[in-house]
Design a protein around this motif. Structure first.
Motif, short mmCIF file in Angstrom:
data_model
loop_
_atom_site.label_atom_id
_atom_site.label_comp_id
_atom_site.label_asym_id
_atom_site.label_seq_id
_atom_site.Cartn_x
_atom_site.Cartn_y
_atom_site.Cartn_z
N LYS A 1 0.80 -1.24 0.00
CA LYS A 1 0.00 0.00 0.00
C LYS A 1 0.83 1.28 0.00
CE LYS A 1 -3.91 -2.25 1.73
NZ LYS A 1 -4.77 -2.90 2.27
N CYS A 2 1.95 1.24 -0.73
CA CYS A 2 2.76 2.45 -0.85
C CYS A 2 2.21 3.37 -1.94
CB CYS A 2 4.22 2.09 -1.15
SG CYS A 2 4.49 1.45 -2.82
N GLY A 3 1.30 2.86 -2.75
CA GLY A 3 0.71 3.67 -3.81
C GLY A 3 1.36 3.48 -5.17
N GLU A 4 2.44 2.71 -5.25
CA GLU A 4 3.12 2.48 -6.53
C GLU A 4 2.26 1.58 -7.41
OE1 GLU A 4 6.13 3.42 -7.98
OE2 GLU A 4 6.38 4.85 -6.35
N LEU A 5 2.16 1.97 -8.68
CA LEU A 5 1.46 1.20 -9.69
C LEU A 5 2.51 0.67 -10.66
CD1 LEU A 5 -1.42 0.45 -10.68
CD2 LEU A 5 -1.36 2.50 -12.09
N LEU A 6 2.68 -0.64 -10.65
CA LEU A 6 3.75 -1.26 -11.43
C LEU A 6 3.21 -2.41 -12.26
CD1 LEU A 6 5.98 -1.52 -8.31
CD2 LEU A 6 6.61 -0.14 -10.27
#
Length: 152
Positions: free
Chosen positions: A96-101
């Motif tokens: 849930k760090c917000g990174e979209l990979l």
């Protein structure tokens, strides 16, 4: 000729016209070519067109994410199953760090690079988020520092 795309869910209307069951239907009497949706009070009379569905399902296609590097080739029918596992689909970090990979980059990110991972300072053995490590190293009491007077 109601549907302007690929007839993934081909149906036959009671008047003999082919259309997709999921499409909005154009009002043939409208001069501005508006689209109308069927409602619960006005459901379409439709019969699945199995022959057309089989032909469409067997069409050859590549992954829609070919632009990101996916080299998958298969049939239109198998494309949805492929997308369930395709490494080029974007996904959010589970931490849930917000990174979209891309899925194929997610494991490395979640195990080694995510700023929310708990890491241990190699000097004082304190634990903190990886994203806080660089700030910590500037103030770590066990960090070796060079003497400003160059005495060693």
């Amino acid at each position: 000729e109601i549907c302007e795309g690929i007839m993934r869910e081909a149906c036959l209307s009671s008047s003999g016209k082919q259309f997709c069951s999921s499409c909005e239907v154009r009002d043939p009497n409208s001069p501005i070519k508006r689209t109308i949706s069927f409602t619960k009070r006005n459901p379409p009379k439709q019969t699945p067109n199995v022959a057309v569905r089989r032909m469409v399902d067997s069409l050859k296609c590549s992954c829609p994410l070919i632009g990101r590097g996916c080299k998958w080739l298969g049939t239109l029918k198998d494309c949805e199953d492929h997308l369930d596992t395709c490494g080029y689909v974007l996904a959010l970090c589970k931490l849930k760090c917000g990174e979209l990979l891309q899925r194929n980059e997610l494991k490395l990110h979640e195990e080694k690079k995510c700023l929310l991972l708990i890491a241990e300072c190699k000097h004082c053995k304190g634990e903190m988020k990886l994203g806080d490590m660089s700030i910590h190293l500037g103030v770590c009491p066990k960090m070796d520092v060079s003497c400003e007077m160059e005495c060693g």
